[in-house]
Every structure is written in structure tokens, then in C-alpha cells.
Design a protein around this motif. Structure first.
Motif, mmCIF file in Angstrom:
data_model
loop_
_atom_site.group_PDB
_atom_site.id
_atom_site.type_symbol
_atom_site.label_atom_id
_atom_site.label_comp_id
_atom_site.label_asym_id
_atom_site.label_seq_id
_atom_site.Cartn_x
_atom_site.Cartn_y
_atom_site.Cartn_z
ATOM 1 N N GLU A 144 65.736 22.301 98.725
ATOM 2 C CA GLU A 144 67.068 21.894 98.258
ATOM 3 C C GLU A 144 67.704 22.923 97.321
ATOM 4 O O GLU A 144 68.767 22.680 96.758
ATOM 5 C CB GLU A 144 66.966 20.538 97.554
ATOM 6 N N LYS A 145 67.041 24.046 97.129
ATOM 7 C CA LYS A 145 67.521 25.146 96.295
ATOM 8 C C LYS A 145 67.631 24.775 94.818
ATOM 9 O O LYS A 145 68.362 25.402 94.067
ATOM 10 C CB LYS A 145 68.864 25.687 96.804
ATOM 11 N N ARG A 146 66.855 23.788 94.406
ATOM 12 C CA ARG A 146 66.765 23.460 92.974
ATOM 13 C C ARG A 146 65.730 24.343 92.297
ATOM 14 O O ARG A 146 65.731 24.503 91.080
ATOM 15 C CB ARG A 146 66.418 21.978 92.783
ATOM 16 N N LEU A 147 64.831 24.909 93.088
ATOM 17 C CA LEU A 147 63.821 25.855 92.612
ATOM 18 C C LEU A 147 63.836 27.063 93.541
ATOM 19 O O LEU A 147 64.255 26.965 94.698
ATOM 20 C CB LEU A 147 62.433 25.208 92.622
ATOM 21 N N ASP A 148 63.349 28.192 93.030
ATOM 22 C CA ASP A 148 63.350 29.416 93.824
ATOM 23 C C ASP A 148 62.147 29.537 94.755
ATOM 24 O O ASP A 148 62.255 30.067 95.863
ATOM 25 C CB ASP A 148 63.398 30.639 92.904
ATOM 26 N N ALA A 149 60.996 29.073 94.286
ATOM 27 C CA ALA A 149 59.765 29.241 95.061
ATOM 28 C C ALA A 149 58.724 28.259 94.543
ATOM 29 O O ALA A 149 58.943 27.573 93.535
ATOM 30 C CB ALA A 149 59.249 30.677 94.928
ATOM 31 N N ASN A 150 57.599 28.190 95.235
ATOM 32 C CA ASN A 150 56.478 27.405 94.708
ATOM 33 C C ASN A 150 55.169 28.092 95.030
ATOM 34 O O ASN A 150 55.095 28.973 95.890
ATOM 35 C CB ASN A 150 56.512 25.953 95.195
ATOM 36 N N PHE A 151 54.138 27.652 94.340
ATOM 37 C CA PHE A 151 52.810 28.248 94.463
ATOM 38 C C PHE A 151 51.792 27.132 94.255
ATOM 39 O O PHE A 151 51.512 26.757 93.126
ATOM 40 C CB PHE A 151 52.668 29.358 93.410
ATOM 41 N N PHE A 152 51.321 26.551 95.380
ATOM 42 C CA PHE A 152 50.346 25.462 95.254
ATOM 43 C C PHE A 152 49.629 25.147 96.568
ATOM 44 O O PHE A 152 48.626 24.457 96.566
ATOM 45 C CB PHE A 152 51.024 24.168 94.765
ATOM 46 N N GLN A 153 50.119 25.654 97.702
ATOM 47 C CA GLN A 153 49.682 25.139 98.997
ATOM 48 C C GLN A 153 49.149 26.220 99.921
ATOM 49 O O GLN A 153 49.406 27.408 99.728
ATOM 50 C CB GLN A 153 50.862 24.448 99.674
ATOM 51 N N HIS A 154 48.420 25.772 100.952
ATOM 52 C CA HIS A 154 47.952 26.683 101.996
ATOM 53 C C HIS A 154 48.807 26.495 103.251
ATOM 54 O O HIS A 154 49.625 25.566 103.344
ATOM 55 C CB HIS A 154 46.468 26.474 102.293
ATOM 56 N N LYS A 155 48.636 27.377 104.232
ATOM 57 C CA LYS A 155 49.526 27.387 105.390
ATOM 58 C C LYS A 155 49.418 26.137 106.259
ATOM 59 O O LYS A 155 50.446 25.636 106.747
ATOM 60 C CB LYS A 155 49.301 28.640 106.236
ATOM 61 N N PRO A 156 48.224 25.591 106.510
ATOM 62 C CA PRO A 156 48.188 24.356 107.297
ATOM 63 C C PRO A 156 49.021 23.238 106.669
ATOM 64 O O PRO A 156 49.697 22.495 107.381
ATOM 65 C CB PRO A 156 46.694 24.006 107.341
ATOM 66 N N TYR A 157 48.977 23.133 105.336
ATOM 67 C CA TYR A 157 49.792 22.107 104.677
ATOM 68 C C TYR A 157 51.270 22.434 104.818
ATOM 69 O O TYR A 157 52.096 21.549 105.108
ATOM 70 C CB TYR A 157 49.421 21.977 103.191
ATOM 71 N N LEU A 158 51.635 23.699 104.593
ATOM 72 C CA LEU A 158 53.035 24.111 104.711
ATOM 73 C C LEU A 158 53.564 23.847 106.117
ATOM 74 O O LEU A 158 54.673 23.316 106.285
ATOM 75 C CB LEU A 158 53.169 25.595 104.374
ATOM 76 N N ASP A 159 52.787 24.201 107.128
ATOM 77 C CA ASP A 159 53.220 23.988 108.507
ATOM 78 C C ASP A 159 53.452 22.513 108.797
ATOM 79 O O ASP A 159 54.446 22.136 109.432
ATOM 80 C CB ASP A 159 52.179 24.548 109.487
ATOM 81 N N GLU A 160 52.543 21.671 108.337
ATOM 82 C CA GLU A 160 52.675 20.232 108.566
ATOM 83 C C GLU A 160 53.880 19.669 107.810
ATOM 84 O O GLU A 160 54.619 18.833 108.334
ATOM 85 C CB GLU A 160 51.383 19.516 108.128
ATOM 86 N N PHE A 161 54.092 20.148 106.592
ATOM 87 C CA PHE A 161 55.232 19.680 105.788
ATOM 88 C C PHE A 161 56.548 20.068 106.469
ATOM 89 O O PHE A 161 57.457 19.240 106.607
ATOM 90 C CB PHE A 161 55.177 20.272 104.383
ATOM 91 N N ASN A 162 56.659 21.320 106.893
ATOM 92 C CA ASN A 162 57.878 21.774 107.569
ATOM 93 C C ASN A 162 58.159 20.937 108.815
ATOM 94 O O ASN A 162 59.308 20.564 109.090
ATOM 95 C CB ASN A 162 57.752 23.247 107.969
#
Length: 258
Positions: A67-85
Motif C-alpha cells: 500500500e506504499k505506507r512503507l518502503d520495504a520489509n525484511f522478515f520473510q523467505h521466498k516461499p512465504y512471499l510467493d504464497e502471500f502474493n
């Protein structure tokens, strides 16, 4: 007077330039926020004002970046990111891999996996990628078998053999350290284990090896991934200084992925 006005103008311009290099990054408390805090001084010397916002869940950091309220994040691995997307229809992108947090199995009731009784209760994370990661670790330690032994999104329904008739309980990842007294075994993400003062290299009954595919990522959006500030942050996170910081502070519980 003229010199004063010129100096003031230059100072103001410098202030705007500095503001343009500000980054607001979401992170889990341990180790992500600690790593980001460590590199703050180095980034400041490069004109990047890093603000770290700490989150204890795995959803809002992605929502707020999307939502562009933050610039970036640092907490997750790619399988989680892929599933979230996929689930949320977002388009977040990895910038760089930083470290691996070897996933571990913990217990307050037994001292070795051989002591795990028939019908024992095993708690695992309830999100798809980390739940599958827990099942894969149980499989690699001979406690269950999965229909597809390499499925990074396996669920408890994919268990093809369960000789000890283990009872799998799926709970929110952040709550797992708090239920150790109530279950026989819990498979816990290292960041939550460290927050609970567990030492993965000492307290885990068994743990992933360094070959784990679950490297934690710096994540941004396609529209800002290649910005100068984000790239400076990525380079700082992949620096020899960070590699030394991980080795010194976490004593093998956090493994560099670069």
C-alpha cells in the motif's frame, strides 16, 4: 546578508536531499530489526536515513509495503512471499537474500526425538509456507512421510505415513514458543525462538541444515526496488560487516545467505 541567505538555501536543499533518501522498513524484532539497527550508522554516512518499524506478525509488513505506507520489509523467505502474493494479489518483489534462520524443533517434555511417544502432539505454524517447512523437517527426521517429499507447500493432508500417529496442531507462528508447555514438540521459526530466549544450536532437538532454501529476503515493490536508497540498503545487508555481526551475535543460529 547575501552569504547568509545562500548558506541557508544550501542547507535547506541538503535537508530536502537527505529527506529524499529516507527509508522506512518493516522488520521482525529478532534478528531482522537488530540487523537493520546495526547498519544504520553505515547507511547514514551514505545519506540514507533508515527508520525501522517493528512488527510481530507476518501479514501487515507486506500489506503496508504493497500500500506504499512503507518502503520495504525484511522478515520473510521466498516461499512465504510467493504464497502471500498469490493469495493477496500483491506484487512484492525480492531485492536480495540476507540470511537463513535454520528452522528447529523444541520441547520442554523430551530431550531427544526418539523419546517422542505415540500419539504425541506436535505444533507447527499455520501459514502455508512455514507449515510445509515444518512438515518437511519432520519428514527429514523420519517422523512422517509426505506424498511429495519436496513439496514446499505441503499440508497435513499430504502426510502419507505417520507411524507414531502424531497429532499435528496448526497455530500462529508467533504463539508457538508460548505453547511449549502444552504440546510435546513445537517447530518454531528461529526469530521467534530467539525472542523466547531459546538457543537454536543448543535447545533444538533437531534443526535444518545450512542448505535450507528458506533464505530471508529484503522485499520491496517493483517501482522502488532499484532506487538508490534501496540498493544501498541491500548492499549494506550483504556486507562483510553484517556477516561478521551475524557470526558474533548469533553464534550459528543465523547463517549468512550471501
Amino acid at each position: 546578508m547575501k552569504k547568509t541567505l545562500i548558506a541557508l538555501a544550501l542547507s535547506t536543499a541538503a535537508g530536502f536531499a537527505h529527506a529524499g533518501e529516507k527509508l522506512v522498513v518493516a522488520a521482525s524484532p529478532v534478528p531482522h530489526a537488530e540487523i537493520l539497527e546495526h547498519i544504520k550508522p553505515a547507511l547514514a554516512k551514505q545519506g540514507v536515513d533508515l527508520e525501522v518499524k517493528v512488527f510481530t506478525d507476518y501479514v501487515q509488513p507486506n500489506v503496508q509495503v504493497a500500500e506504499k505506507r512503507l518502503d520495504a520489509n525484511f522478515f520473510q523467505h521466498k516461499p512465504y512471499l510467493d504464497e502471500f502474493n498469490k493469495a493477496k494479489k500483491t506484487r512484492l518483489v525480492p531485492v536480495t537474500a540476507v540470511h537463513v534462520e535454520p528452522f528447529g524443533a523444541y520441547s520442554k517434555k523430551i530431550k531427544a526425538k526418539a523419546q517422542l511417544a505415540n500419539g504425541a502432539t506436535v505444533a507447527i505454524p499455520n501459514d502455508p509456507s512455514n507449515g510445509a517447512r515444518a512438515l518437511l523437517l519432520l519428514q527429514s527426521n523420519g517422523l512422517i512421510k509426505l506424498k511429495d517429499p519436496k513439496n514446499l507447500l505441503a499440508t497435513s493432508r499430504d502426510i502419507s505415513a505417520n507411524p507414531k500417529k502424531l497429532k499435528i496442531r496448526e497455530l500462529e507462528a508467533a504463539t508457538l514458543p508460548r505453547v511449549l508447555d502444552q504440546v510435546d514438540l513445537a517447530l518454531i521459526n528461529t526469530n521467534y525462538a530467539l525472542e523466547a530466549k531459546l538457543v537454536p544450536t543448543k535447545d533444538a532437538l533437531f534443526i535444518e541444515g545450512k542448505q535450507s532454501p528458506y533464505a530471508n529476503l529484503l522485499v520491496a515493490r517493483a517501482d522502488n526496488k532499484n532506487s538508490a536508497a534501496i540498493q544501498k540498503l541491500a548492499k549494506a545487508l550483504n556486507s562483510p560487516d553484517v556477516k561478521k555481526f551475524l557470526a558474533t551475535k548469533y553464534q550459528g543460529a543465523i547463517v549468512p545467505a550471501f
